[in-house]
Design an enzyme around this catalytic site. Structure first.
Site, mmCIF file in Angstrom:
data_model
loop_
_atom_site.group_PDB
_atom_site.id
_atom_site.type_symbol
_atom_site.label_atom_id
_atom_site.label_comp_id
_atom_site.label_asym_id
_atom_site.label_seq_id
_atom_site.Cartn_x
_atom_site.Cartn_y
_atom_site.Cartn_z
ATOM 1 C CG ASP C 103 -2.228 -0.515 1.017
ATOM 2 O OD1 ASP C 103 -2.363 -1.300 0.052
ATOM 3 O OD2 ASP C 103 -3.158 -0.162 1.773
ATOM 4 C CB SER C 105 5.075 0.732 -2.418
ATOM 5 O OG SER C 105 5.332 -0.135 -1.349
ATOM 6 C CB ILE C 126 3.954 -12.700 2.309
ATOM 7 C CG1 ILE C 126 3.648 -12.076 3.669
ATOM 8 C CG2 ILE C 126 5.449 -12.721 2.049
ATOM 9 C CD1 ILE C 126 3.911 -13.017 4.824
ATOM 10 N NE ARG C 171 -0.827 -5.797 5.730
ATOM 11 C CZ ARG C 171 -0.642 -4.626 5.151
ATOM 12 N NH1 ARG C 171 -0.041 -3.653 5.816
ATOM 13 N NH2 ARG C 171 -1.019 -4.394 3.922
#
Lengths: 319, 319, 319, 319
Positions: C103, C105, C126, C171
């Protein structure tokens, strides 16, 4: 439909057991009885058939080979062979089948369907050479094995600034060579689908070493020629410290990768869904990440196409 | 002694980088300056030498091959070659060396010591064919690679009830074949150290299949003959569905195993200790789990002995 | 456009190095000069920038982590940070960038494009939680690592008839749990995208053991809760011999799989193509096996969707 | 002696199946009948016993866990428990036993021998904490698993310049931490056998990062404290970007390494030899590469000693 049978046919491929498990568990979950048929169509004809329970397929998902065994059985191309198989289906009360394997398996599945026994085929082969599916069960594992070997070979190639011609499997298809070549950062890939210029390859290798490259890895599809023959040709164009390596049958075995297990699980369950809908004579595929099916007849009219964009990609990245 | 050099020589082996790291770090810890010599004795003569820092060897412990590269250099057997090498040692102020490799490395190390430059040799080869050490650096990794391949081959052998003749490396030594054969549960092991009776092997295979065995794996040491030749012999004694496989150079590469890394780390540090004591002309070994050293001269008088108890063990377990 | 820069940002992922190599080699092949930027946007602002050669990226394709390093740098969300970065781009004459990461980036890439420096983003994480791509770079490797661990845990679970709650990363996304759960033949999968009924899970486990199951593996996505908390909940509903395991950060590292290397290679080369066409503010994806791009703005409006068909598939196969 | 039994007891370890296979095959080769006893001493008492054939142990050599299952059974410490077990031995006509496991297994084996049923113990545990053997069955595999995880963690540590506290198993023994720490190139190793100075560790880490180190890996034996607790302590001495990881139960499973398979094969066959000689109450070991045996009573008087030279070795190499 109350009872289905499962068999594996042709060359074995990692993930076949995951597919068998998926067919069996999904069918049991739908209330069907499930029978395993050993040794492919040969075992069908011989009546080498047994009832499966949920436990039969426990802890099979991560094993290589096929625990239902496989065997060549050209006799099943003849009507006599087929009728003997059908006798056995009657004897065991089996209404429908899932057949996991390559080309020959599809022919058998089609014949059984024509005889009134719905059969669905799953693409189980490391060669990835079956139309209407982007990936076959076993390809990802064979790819992983080939790349692991190529990584190791590169270590020793770099230590000695050597050229290696590494022959990978794939029968007439270049998929395994293309994918493993890109993944291993090979200097050149040689596949049946593309003309190659051995003089150019030799010059590129020389230039590479001059520019500081430490290794010269050529990934060669078995469909082109043997690694020894290719090496002999190559040596006509340069005085290389070079070796030939044929990865061989280890590419057919091994613990299936996560991808192959998921692919096999999806396809196996889908095959049962098709049978439950009363369909047969179909081949399951995974196209554009969607699970699909096509008439087996259509498969015979279509050819598999390797992803040749990998060939060009490798050309620009290998420099 | 203020400055030491490190080089790797002969065929590369996994764990060589861990050994180089250990020598370098241990020497720096003792206050020495450390120089890497690229391409073995060829690089020594050519002056391809650079000063190492702690960072030079960072993250090398788990890499295959040798980042100092290796090369054949028969010229170092001659006094001229040796004197050229010594010129370079003088130029860089290097007082002593650690040489990692096989036979040839030991000869070079002995010559340098005779010329007044203490050199200690570490056994770096996958063949495990060096006297006065139970294990060489690289053997455990090659063993792991061979067994992994054998496990995969067994999957496909079992699926088709096939015989496989699998040729593993080891030059004249049968260690890799003996260990990998026992570890893979091979049906037969054929090594240079033991006569074999191919007719008996063929009969055992037949009996095995009759008794329900699903595979017939023969692990063949390269020092006996090629897998193709052995297969041709075998087929004279039975109509087997059989294949020949040569595992090839992947056995030389790959991430070193934990064992090889620990062995290399222990040996590397010990070599520095010997040099710090002013000793040279020695070969480091691991005997009965104790780190040891012997005069290189003694090594030339002694032969390596494979653990042939494994041969008999396999005979009783393979049935 | 003459010079491009490459940076990696956010959490590292296996395959990032393969992506960097692909961008660098493809750009050099197109005649561009290539600069590596260390430590993500922090390094950009600090001017930690160096020119790459073909050799810089040699033998990086099969390494884990990111050799360009990564760092958190929230300051780049502010205009001041961005302007400092642009100063450095001017100083090094860099016209365009490829940014590899998650995100954050993409936000950085968009800002640079708005400032007149075309930047293209590649999905390197990942977690597989980025919209408009079926797979992110690193997901397949993390999946492989998780499944390998699950296979091992299953061995010990089966030996003792134990329950294991195994927490995997991801996440807020359940992809890693869903894929690894199906691939490992888990008894239950718990993900943020699906409600779960812990009482039902406990009853299914009990029934499973009664029916002869030897293990009870629950794959838990970290986005739901910790493995310890889940275990505590579970134990309220049954007297299980149960353990909690959190796989942890090893899921972020490791040698990238063949799939991740090929994905990274394709995406990296495609990003260079986009920049060569003068495009920026774009995110590269792999959708239905086709390489695609979308405006980064569109990504912010879209959510990632996990393949929940895997959830239902597992339910029918786990019985 | 005509019939022997085999059981596995205590925590499972990779290689137990290879040991069972070796005992069974060797005994059958000597003309004995062989019985498998499920679930350790609990299964012995319950009579969960079955006759093995050569096929029972086919393709077990490379599987993790124990296919004879294991279970805690403290009741076997009491005479009543033992007598119930002996009743079953009588019922099945079993004359002697091989017991594979840790401490508890040896107690059971000794009791049975005292009751007139010769029993020999094999050291099966990943902890390597048994006296009179340099290596236990399972240690090499657990070491390999731990080092593989540490390699992966190092990738992500290096990408972010992070500290990781990685807790490995080993109960009260530091072997797994010592070996894996050296093999992974850890910055520090903390084991129960050695006092540690957390302030010094923190300072070494800081100095390491200042000197260009990219990672700070601390390998912590579980016998010291948990990784979370250690991390909390560490953070009192420095503002590290640090994470705690507990590798957990995957260390107990997995395909056994070649070393573990060979060790298990040798020990299993040797145990049968001892029984054939009419001996019992013995524990098999591998000392200085020689297979040995000792009275189980002697084992209870002796303590296992970890190889602390690895601790000092790591100190000099980690800098």
């Amino acid at each position: 439909m109350k009872r289905i049978g499962i068999l594996t046919s042709g060359g074995d491929a990692p993930g076949m057991n995951a597919a068998v498990r998926s067919v069996a568990r999904k069918a049991m979950d739908a209330g069907l009885e499930v029978f395993g048929i050993n040794y492919g169509f040969a075992g069908l004809v011989a009546g080498d058939i047994f009832q499966m329970t949920s436990e039969t397929v426990a802890d099979r998902i991560n094993t290589g080979g096929t625990f239902l065994y496989s065997a060549r059985y050209p006799e099943f191309a003849q009507v006599e062979g087929q009728l003997k198989g059908i006798e056995q289906l009657k004897k065991f009360g089996i209404d429908a089948l899932v057949v996991i394997g390559g080309d020959g398996s599809y022919h058998g599945a089609l014949r059984l369907t024509e005889h009134g026994y719905n059969a669905v085929g799953l693409p189980g082969t490391i060669d990835n050479d079956i139309p209407y599916t982007d990936f076959t069960i076993g390809f990802d594992t064979a790819l992983t094995t080939a790349v692991d070997a190529l990584d190791k070979i590169r270590d020793t190639a770099s230590s000695h600034q050597r050229v290696f011609v590494v022959e990978v499997m794939g029968r007439d298809a270049g998929d395994l060579a293309l994918w493993s070549g890109v993944a291993a950062g090979a200097e050149a890939i040689v596949v049946p689908e593309k003309d190659y210029d051995i003089k150019q390859i030799a010059e590129d290798l020389k230039k590479g070493f001059e520019n500081g490259k430490k290794h010269g890895i050529i990934v060669l599809a078995e469909g082109v020629m043997s690694s020894e023959d290719f090496l002999a040709e190559l040596k006509k164009h340069g005085d290389f410290d070079a070796r030939a390596n044929t990865l061989g049958h280890m590419q057919r075995g091994g613990v299936p990768t996560a991808r192959d297990r998921v692919l096999a699980s999806k396809m196996g369950a889908y095959a049962v869904d098709l049978l439950l809908e009363g369909q047969g004579g179909l081949a399951v595929g995974m196209e554009n990440n969607q699970i699909t099916h096509h008439s087996i007849l259509d498969l015979f009219d279509e050819k598999h196409h390797a992803d040749l964009s990998l060939y060009d990609l490798n050309k620009s990245l290998a420099k």
